[in-house]
Design a protein around this motif. Structure first.
Motif, mmCIF file in Angstrom:
data_model
loop_
_atom_site.group_PDB
_atom_site.id
_atom_site.type_symbol
_atom_site.label_atom_id
_atom_site.label_comp_id
_atom_site.label_asym_id
_atom_site.label_seq_id
_atom_site.Cartn_x
_atom_site.Cartn_y
_atom_site.Cartn_z
ATOM 1 N N MET A 163 0.927 -1.250 -0.005
ATOM 2 C CA MET A 163 -0.015 -0.052 0.001
ATOM 3 C C MET A 163 0.977 1.300 -0.061
ATOM 4 O O MET A 163 1.882 1.280 0.834
ATOM 5 N N LYS A 164 0.734 2.084 -0.831
ATOM 6 C CA LYS A 164 1.255 3.354 -0.977
ATOM 7 C C LYS A 164 0.877 4.407 0.230
ATOM 8 O O LYS A 164 0.060 4.284 0.748
ATOM 9 N N LYS A 165 2.153 5.187 0.723
ATOM 10 C CA LYS A 165 1.854 6.109 1.598
ATOM 11 C C LYS A 165 1.206 7.401 0.854
ATOM 12 O O LYS A 165 1.331 7.759 -0.237
ATOM 13 N N VAL A 166 0.440 8.208 1.694
ATOM 14 C CA VAL A 166 -0.071 9.397 1.134
ATOM 15 C C VAL A 166 0.232 10.366 2.265
ATOM 16 O O VAL A 166 -0.138 10.565 3.343
ATOM 17 N N TYR A 167 1.094 11.459 1.569
ATOM 18 C CA TYR A 167 1.614 12.549 2.450
ATOM 19 C C TYR A 167 0.607 13.638 2.239
ATOM 20 O O TYR A 167 0.386 14.212 0.946
ATOM 21 N N CYS A 168 0.036 14.190 3.123
ATOM 22 C CA CYS A 168 -1.089 15.322 3.144
ATOM 23 C C CYS A 168 -0.468 16.542 3.760
ATOM 24 O O CYS A 168 -0.059 16.629 4.835
ATOM 25 N N ILE A 169 -0.244 17.658 3.026
ATOM 26 C CA ILE A 169 0.370 18.730 3.283
ATOM 27 C C ILE A 169 -0.554 19.999 3.190
ATOM 28 O O ILE A 169 -1.222 20.270 2.464
ATOM 29 N N GLY A 170 -0.396 20.547 4.243
ATOM 30 C CA GLY A 170 -1.188 21.943 4.663
ATOM 31 C C GLY A 170 -1.541 21.930 6.053
ATOM 32 O O GLY A 170 -0.636 21.902 7.055
ATOM 33 N N GLU A 171 -2.692 22.553 6.227
ATOM 34 C CA GLU A 171 -2.963 23.351 7.720
ATOM 35 C C GLU A 171 -3.750 22.121 8.735
ATOM 36 O O GLU A 171 -4.478 21.233 7.843
ATOM 37 N N VAL A 172 -3.363 22.331 9.812
ATOM 38 C CA VAL A 172 -4.311 21.858 10.975
ATOM 39 C C VAL A 172 -4.416 23.052 11.888
ATOM 40 O O VAL A 172 -3.684 23.669 12.233
ATOM 41 N N LEU A 173 -5.745 23.167 12.565
ATOM 42 C CA LEU A 173 -5.813 24.340 13.228
ATOM 43 C C LEU A 173 -7.036 24.096 14.216
ATOM 44 O O LEU A 173 -7.703 22.941 14.083
ATOM 45 N N ILE A 174 -7.205 24.877 15.067
ATOM 46 C CA ILE A 174 -8.308 24.667 16.130
ATOM 47 C C ILE A 174 -9.659 25.543 15.747
ATOM 48 O O ILE A 174 -9.393 26.757 15.389
ATOM 49 N N ASP A 175 -10.802 24.895 15.413
ATOM 50 C CA ASP A 175 -12.232 25.548 15.111
ATOM 51 C C ASP A 175 -12.636 25.760 16.623
ATOM 52 O O ASP A 175 -12.791 24.619 17.180
ATOM 53 N N ILE B 29 1.949 8.747 -2.730
ATOM 54 C CA ILE B 29 0.870 9.971 -3.227
ATOM 55 C C ILE B 29 1.103 11.242 -2.412
ATOM 56 O O ILE B 29 1.518 11.149 -1.058
ATOM 57 N N LEU B 30 0.808 12.060 -3.103
ATOM 58 C CA LEU B 30 1.192 13.418 -2.597
ATOM 59 C C LEU B 30 -0.339 14.326 -2.676
ATOM 60 O O LEU B 30 -0.813 14.387 -3.741
ATOM 61 N N HIS B 31 -0.741 14.779 -1.295
ATOM 62 C CA HIS B 31 -2.225 15.392 -1.553
ATOM 63 C C HIS B 31 -1.952 16.685 -1.019
ATOM 64 O O HIS B 31 -1.309 16.952 0.353
ATOM 65 N N LEU B 32 -2.299 17.680 -1.789
ATOM 66 C CA LEU B 32 -2.001 19.301 -1.582
ATOM 67 C C LEU B 32 -3.414 19.798 -1.490
ATOM 68 O O LEU B 32 -4.321 20.087 -2.153
ATOM 69 N N GLY B 33 -3.780 20.117 0.092
ATOM 70 C CA GLY B 33 -5.079 20.689 0.518
ATOM 71 C C GLY B 33 -4.720 22.099 0.436
ATOM 72 O O GLY B 33 -3.873 22.580 1.610
ATOM 73 N N ALA B 34 -5.495 23.156 -0.025
ATOM 74 C CA ALA B 34 -4.984 24.814 -0.325
ATOM 75 C C ALA B 34 -5.738 25.567 0.649
ATOM 76 O O ALA B 34 -5.598 26.953 0.307
ATOM 77 N N ALA B 35 -6.397 25.304 1.594
ATOM 78 C CA ALA B 35 -7.212 26.224 2.158
ATOM 79 C C ALA B 35 -6.307 27.544 2.800
ATOM 80 O O ALA B 35 -6.724 28.533 2.377
ATOM 81 N N THR B 36 -5.111 27.240 3.593
ATOM 82 C CA THR B 36 -4.395 28.390 3.898
ATOM 83 C C THR B 36 -3.023 28.530 3.175
ATOM 84 O O THR B 36 -2.566 29.377 3.239
ATOM 85 N N ALA B 37 -2.706 27.611 2.192
ATOM 86 C CA ALA B 37 -1.568 27.149 1.637
ATOM 87 C C ALA B 37 -1.192 28.291 0.660
ATOM 88 O O ALA B 37 0.047 28.552 0.571
ATOM 89 N N LEU B 38 -2.103 29.028 0.287
ATOM 90 C CA LEU B 38 -2.045 29.954 -1.094
ATOM 91 C C LEU B 38 -2.020 31.225 -0.303
ATOM 92 O O LEU B 38 -1.789 32.332 -1.120
ATOM 93 N N LEU B 39 -2.002 31.505 1.144
ATOM 94 C CA LEU B 39 -2.236 32.749 1.602
ATOM 95 C C LEU B 39 -0.689 33.432 1.950
ATOM 96 O O LEU B 39 -0.674 34.590 2.636
ATOM 97 N N GLY B 40 0.366 33.045 1.532
ATOM 98 C CA GLY B 40 1.532 33.443 1.812
ATOM 99 C C GLY B 40 2.278 32.753 2.974
ATOM 100 O O GLY B 40 1.788 31.745 3.584
ATOM 101 N N GLY B 41 3.424 33.387 3.260
ATOM 102 C CA GLY B 41 4.382 32.608 4.451
ATOM 103 C C GLY B 41 5.233 31.552 3.629
ATOM 104 O O GLY B 41 4.969 31.320 2.541
ATOM 105 N N PRO B 42 5.988 31.165 4.684
ATOM 106 C CA PRO B 42 6.845 29.890 4.171
ATOM 107 C C PRO B 42 5.995 28.870 3.727
ATOM 108 O O PRO B 42 6.416 27.867 2.843
ATOM 109 N N LEU B 43 4.814 28.417 4.219
ATOM 110 C CA LEU B 43 4.018 27.489 3.797
ATOM 111 C C LEU B 43 4.048 27.456 2.414
ATOM 112 O O LEU B 43 3.877 26.412 1.583
#
Length: 314
Positions: free
Chosen positions: A1-13, A126-140
């Motif tokens: 089974m392939k690994k799935v790398y999920c890159i992006g934010e985790v936060l407190i709601d 597998i590379l999964h790119l979830g972009a909710a905050t990733a395109l808002l600037g900063g090092p991310l």
């Protein structure tokens, strides 16, 4: 089974207990783990897959809570980073007219730094790119682009979910669209909501939207349509795959459950080629992913409501 790398934010709601009023009238809040890429990693792990989360949290109680939450669901958090910046927070309530009242306090998620040592482990996964905050600037944002390049050079299966949030892009949708385009161009699979497909393509008709987005570069498109199911488009074939009927109580995380389940199934193939060649195989996968999304809406909260393999197989 392939690994799935999920890159992006985790936060407190912080979700207001008293719904039906704006945040100025809210007195009590419930702390919940949020962030689409983190939800996707949990969805994969709860189904028995190899979900790996790459993101940044503050070195504070909220950051530790978030990482412990992911770890408890079986997510590999060894590549997550701790930052001196406070953990990202969001405060959410629903007003009387049903509109969302939203205050976003961005913090540690933007501080994710590129890890060159990761390159040696990426090949064929597998590379999964979830972009909710990733395109808002900063090092991310820079890190995001570098991992996209790594994914391309390491023969990864690349998935992009724009995760458009109107609260974060008010009066600046054109910048969001422009920043999404390189990811739409290079990704093998793009998961859109109806709103995202129309916004990014500039087309109202969803079939025309898919055609326009394919021309940008992506090979496989899914457009989630809520209770109506999902529009699947690949190699000139288009079909709406129906969902299962449920009585929803909370739609939070349904889209993340969908794409997490779809990536779990792709990771289980061992070989990505059938995904690009067999439309009927994709139909079956999307139907299963629709079921995962539907199950998620029958319980409150995103991560808690994500289905296990046993639930999905019933």
């Amino acid at each position: 089974m392939k690994k799935v790398y999920c890159i992006g934010e985790v936060l407190i709601d912080f979700v207001a207990e008293r719904q039906g009023s704006d945040l100025s009238k809210a007195n009590q809040f419930t702390k919940k783990a949020g962030g689409a890429p983190a939800n996707v990693a949990c969805a994969i792990s709860k189904l028995g897959g190899n979900g790996i989360f790459i993101g940044s949290v503050g070195d504070d109680p909220f950051g530790k809570f978030l990482l412990e939450t992911l770890k408890s669901e079986g997510v590999d958090i060894s590549l997550a980073q701790l930052s001196d910046t406070f953990t990202t927070l969001a405060f959410v309530s629903l007003s009387e007219d049903g509109e969302r009242d939203f205050v976003f306090s961005r913090g540690a998620d933007k501080e994710l730094k590129y890890n060159p040592d990761l390159r040696k482990n990426l090949s064929g996964n597998i590379l999964h790119l979830g972009a909710a905050t990733a395109l808002l600037g900063g090092p991310l944002e820079k890190t995001y682009g570098r991992y996209l390049f790594d994914g391309l050079t390491k023969n990864m299966f690349i998935c992009f979910d724009p995760n458009f949030r109107i609260d974060l892009w008010k009066d600046d949708e054109e910048t969001f669209i422009k920043k999404c385009m390189p990811f739409v161009e290079k990704s093998h699979l793009c998961k859109f909501s109806q709103e995202e497909a129309q916004l990014i393509s500039g087309k109202e008709d969803l079939h025309e939207a898919c055609d326009a987005l394919h021309k940008v570069g992506t090979k496989i498109i899914t457009v989630t349509l809520g209770k109506e199911g999902t529009l699947l488009s690949m190699n000139g074939n288009k079909k709406v795959i129906p969902s299962v009927k449920v009585t929803p109580v909370d739609t939070t995380g349904a889209g993340d459950a969908f794409i997490g389940c779809l990536l779990y199934q792709i990771s289980d193939l061992g070989n990505f080629e059938p995904v690009f060649e067999d439309f009927s195989l994709l139909e079956k996968m999307v139907a299963t992913a629709n079921k995962a999304g539907a199950i998620t809406t029958t319980n409150y909260g995103a991560i808690v409501a994500l289905p296990t393999k046993d639930q999905l197989d019933k």
